[in-house]
Write a protein that holds these residues in place. Structure first.
Motif, PDB file in Angstrom:
ATOM      1  N   CYS A 229       1.506  -5.307  -7.682  1.00 23.12           N
ATOM      2  CA  CYS A 229       1.260  -5.587  -6.261  1.00 23.12           C
ATOM      3  C   CYS A 229       1.260  -4.327  -5.408  1.00 23.12           C
ATOM      4  N   ALA A 230       1.444  -3.173  -6.017  1.00 22.80           N
ATOM      5  CA  ALA A 230       1.455  -1.904  -5.291  1.00 22.80           C
ATOM      6  C   ALA A 230       0.157  -1.150  -5.574  1.00 22.80           C
ATOM      7  N   THR A 231      -0.565  -0.819  -4.519  1.00 27.08           N
ATOM      8  CA  THR A 231      -1.837  -0.129  -4.648  1.00 27.08           C
ATOM      9  C   THR A 231      -1.764   1.227  -3.972  1.00 27.08           C
ATOM     10  N   ILE A 232      -2.257   2.264  -4.642  1.00 25.65           N
ATOM     11  CA  ILE A 232      -2.329   3.584  -4.038  1.00 25.65           C
ATOM     12  C   ILE A 232      -3.527   3.596  -3.088  1.00 25.65           C
ATOM     13  N   GLU A 233      -3.316   4.099  -1.882  1.00 28.09           N
ATOM     14  CA  GLU A 233      -4.312   4.023  -0.818  1.00 28.09           C
ATOM     15  C   GLU A 233      -5.704   4.479  -1.237  1.00 28.09           C
ATOM     16  N   LYS A 234      -5.815   5.592  -1.896  1.00 28.63           N
ATOM     17  CA  LYS A 234      -7.137   6.148  -2.212  1.00 28.63           C
ATOM     18  C   LYS A 234      -7.435   6.142  -3.705  1.00 28.63           C
ATOM     19  N   ASP A 235      -6.763   5.266  -4.471  1.00 29.07           N
ATOM     20  CA  ASP A 235      -6.942   5.239  -5.917  1.00 29.07           C
ATOM     21  C   ASP A 235      -6.797   3.807  -6.416  1.00 29.07           C
TER      22      ASP A 235
ATOM     23  N   VAL B 136      -0.507  10.952 -11.021  1.00 21.89           N
ATOM     24  CA  VAL B 136      -1.803  10.991 -11.703  1.00 21.89           C
ATOM     25  C   VAL B 136      -1.730  10.036 -12.889  1.00 21.89           C
ATOM     26  N   TYR B 137      -2.627   9.068 -12.915  1.00 19.64           N
ATOM     27  CA  TYR B 137      -2.682   8.093 -13.998  1.00 19.64           C
ATOM     28  C   TYR B 137      -3.516   8.643 -15.151  1.00 19.64           C
ATOM     29  N   LYS B 138      -2.994   8.500 -16.371  1.00 16.60           N
ATOM     30  CA  LYS B 138      -3.701   8.939 -17.568  1.00 16.60           C
ATOM     31  C   LYS B 138      -3.910   7.729 -18.468  1.00 16.60           C
ATOM     32  N   SER B 139      -5.141   7.259 -18.544  1.00 12.27           N
ATOM     33  CA  SER B 139      -5.439   6.059 -19.323  1.00 12.27           C
ATOM     34  C   SER B 139      -5.262   6.309 -20.813  1.00 12.27           C
ATOM     35  N   ALA B 140      -4.551   5.397 -21.463  1.00 12.86           N
ATOM     36  CA  ALA B 140      -4.406   5.449 -22.918  1.00 12.86           C
ATOM     37  C   ALA B 140      -5.397   4.498 -23.580  1.00 12.86           C
ATOM     38  N   GLY B 141      -6.307   3.948 -22.786  1.00 11.38           N
ATOM     39  CA  GLY B 141      -7.300   3.010 -23.287  1.00 11.38           C
ATOM     40  C   GLY B 141      -7.003   1.596 -22.818  1.00 11.38           C
ATOM     41  N   ARG B 142      -7.963   0.698 -23.030  1.00  8.19           N
ATOM     42  CA  ARG B 142      -7.804  -0.700 -22.624  1.00  8.19           C
ATOM     43  C   ARG B 142      -8.289  -1.602 -23.751  1.00  8.19           C
ATOM     44  N   MET B 143      -7.693  -2.786 -23.817  1.00  8.47           N
ATOM     45  CA  MET B 143      -8.092  -3.757 -24.804  1.00  8.47           C
ATOM     46  C   MET B 143      -8.014  -5.146 -24.188  1.00  8.47           C
ATOM     47  N   ALA B 144      -8.970  -5.988 -24.513  1.00 12.51           N
ATOM     48  CA  ALA B 144      -8.966  -7.368 -24.033  1.00 12.51           C
ATOM     49  C   ALA B 144      -9.262  -8.292 -25.208  1.00 12.51           C
ATOM     50  N   TYR B 145      -8.405  -9.262 -25.425  1.00  5.39           N
ATOM     51  CA  TYR B 145      -8.605 -10.262 -26.460  1.00  5.39           C
ATOM     52  C   TYR B 145      -9.667 -11.243 -25.979  1.00  5.39           C
ATOM     53  N   ILE B 146     -10.665 -11.505 -26.811  1.00  2.37           N
ATOM     54  CA  ILE B 146     -11.751 -12.407 -26.398  1.00  2.37           C
ATOM     55  C   ILE B 146     -11.809 -13.673 -27.248  1.00  2.37           C
ATOM     56  N   GLY B 147     -10.812 -13.897 -28.074  1.00  2.00           N
ATOM     57  CA  GLY B 147     -10.725 -15.127 -28.851  1.00  2.00           C
ATOM     58  C   GLY B 147     -11.179 -14.960 -30.288  1.00  2.00           C
TER      59      GLY B 147
ATOM     60  N   LEU C 268       0.845  -1.173   0.000  1.00  2.00           N
ATOM     61  CA  LEU C 268       0.000   0.000   0.000  1.00  2.00           C
ATOM     62  C   LEU C 268       0.889   1.235   0.000  1.00  2.00           C
ATOM     63  N   THR C 269       0.586   2.186  -0.897  1.00  2.00           N
ATOM     64  CA  THR C 269       1.384   3.409  -1.004  1.00  2.00           C
ATOM     65  C   THR C 269       0.492   4.645  -0.871  1.00  2.00           C
ATOM     66  N   ASP C 270       1.153   5.780  -0.667  1.00  2.00           N
ATOM     67  CA  ASP C 270       0.418   7.046  -0.709  1.00  2.00           C
ATOM     68  C   ASP C 270       0.359   7.519  -2.162  1.00  2.00           C
ATOM     69  N   ASP C 271      -0.161   8.721  -2.402  1.00  2.00           N
ATOM     70  CA  ASP C 271      -0.305   9.203  -3.778  1.00  2.00           C
ATOM     71  C   ASP C 271       1.014   9.658  -4.407  1.00  2.00           C
ATOM     72  N   ARG C 272       2.105   9.556  -3.656  1.00  2.00           N
ATOM     73  CA  ARG C 272       3.443   9.832  -4.190  1.00  2.00           C
ATOM     74  C   ARG C 272       4.246   8.540  -4.314  1.00  2.00           C
ATOM     75  N   LEU C 273       3.549   7.407  -4.216  1.00  2.00           N
ATOM     76  CA  LEU C 273       4.079   6.059  -4.373  1.00  2.00           C
ATOM     77  C   LEU C 273       5.036   5.636  -3.264  1.00  2.00           C
ATOM     78  N   GLN C 274       5.024   6.360  -2.131  1.00  2.00           N
ATOM     79  CA  GLN C 274       5.832   5.954  -0.986  1.00  2.00           C
ATOM     80  C   GLN C 274       5.100   4.858  -0.223  1.00  2.00           C
ATOM     81  N   LEU C 275       5.847   3.831   0.134  1.00  2.00           N
ATOM     82  CA  LEU C 275       5.276   2.727   0.892  1.00  2.00           C
ATOM     83  C   LEU C 275       4.759   3.222   2.236  1.00  2.00           C
TER      84      LEU C 275
ATOM     85  N   VAL D 195      -0.094   1.077 -16.253  1.00  2.00           N
ATOM     86  CA  VAL D 195      -0.026   1.791 -14.973  1.00  2.00           C
ATOM     87  C   VAL D 195       1.405   1.730 -14.425  1.00  2.00           C
ATOM     88  N   ALA D 196       2.016   0.543 -14.433  1.00  4.18           N
ATOM     89  CA  ALA D 196       3.382   0.384 -13.909  1.00  4.18           C
ATOM     90  C   ALA D 196       4.376   1.257 -14.666  1.00  4.18           C
ATOM     91  N   LYS D 197       4.231   1.350 -15.973  1.00  8.30           N
ATOM     92  CA  LYS D 197       5.137   2.171 -16.778  1.00  8.30           C
ATOM     93  C   LYS D 197       5.005   3.647 -16.414  1.00  8.30           C
TER      94      LYS D 197
END
Length: 80
Positions: free
Chosen positions: A25-31, A62-73, A1-8, A39-41
């Motif tokens: 495995c790292a989660t921001i406390e309020k996000d 601050v995370y900025k989504s570039a979109g998501r894709m899921a292969y469904i077969g 668990l980290t704060d919004d500055r990624l400190q443990l 996200v990791a990058k």
């Protein structure tokens, strides 16, 4: 668990100075962000700037989504 500055955070939810966590495995406390490479990058790039300016308090991550894709077969995917 980290704060919004990624400190443990310690068991009292106080940031541990100089200790950071990123990745699926790292989660921001309020996000609640998805556990994806995108996200990791972005977190890694954020920490690069933090380590480049160690005397300044960094702005929160601050995370900025570039979109998501899921292969469904069968050569098909869903995209957001």
């Amino acid at each position: 668990l980290t704060d919004d500055r990624l400190q443990l955070l310690d068991r009292f939810r106080k940031p541990i100075n100089g200790v950071y966590a990123i990745g699926d495995c790292a989660t921001i406390e309020k996000d609640d962000l998805p556990a994806t490479a995108q996200v990791a990058k972005q977190k890694a790039k954020y920490l690069k700037t933090v380590f480049g300016k160690p005397t300044q308090l960094p702005a929160p991550f601050v995370y900025k989504s570039a979109g998501r894709m899921a292969y469904i077969g069968n050569w098909r995917a869903v995209v957001d």
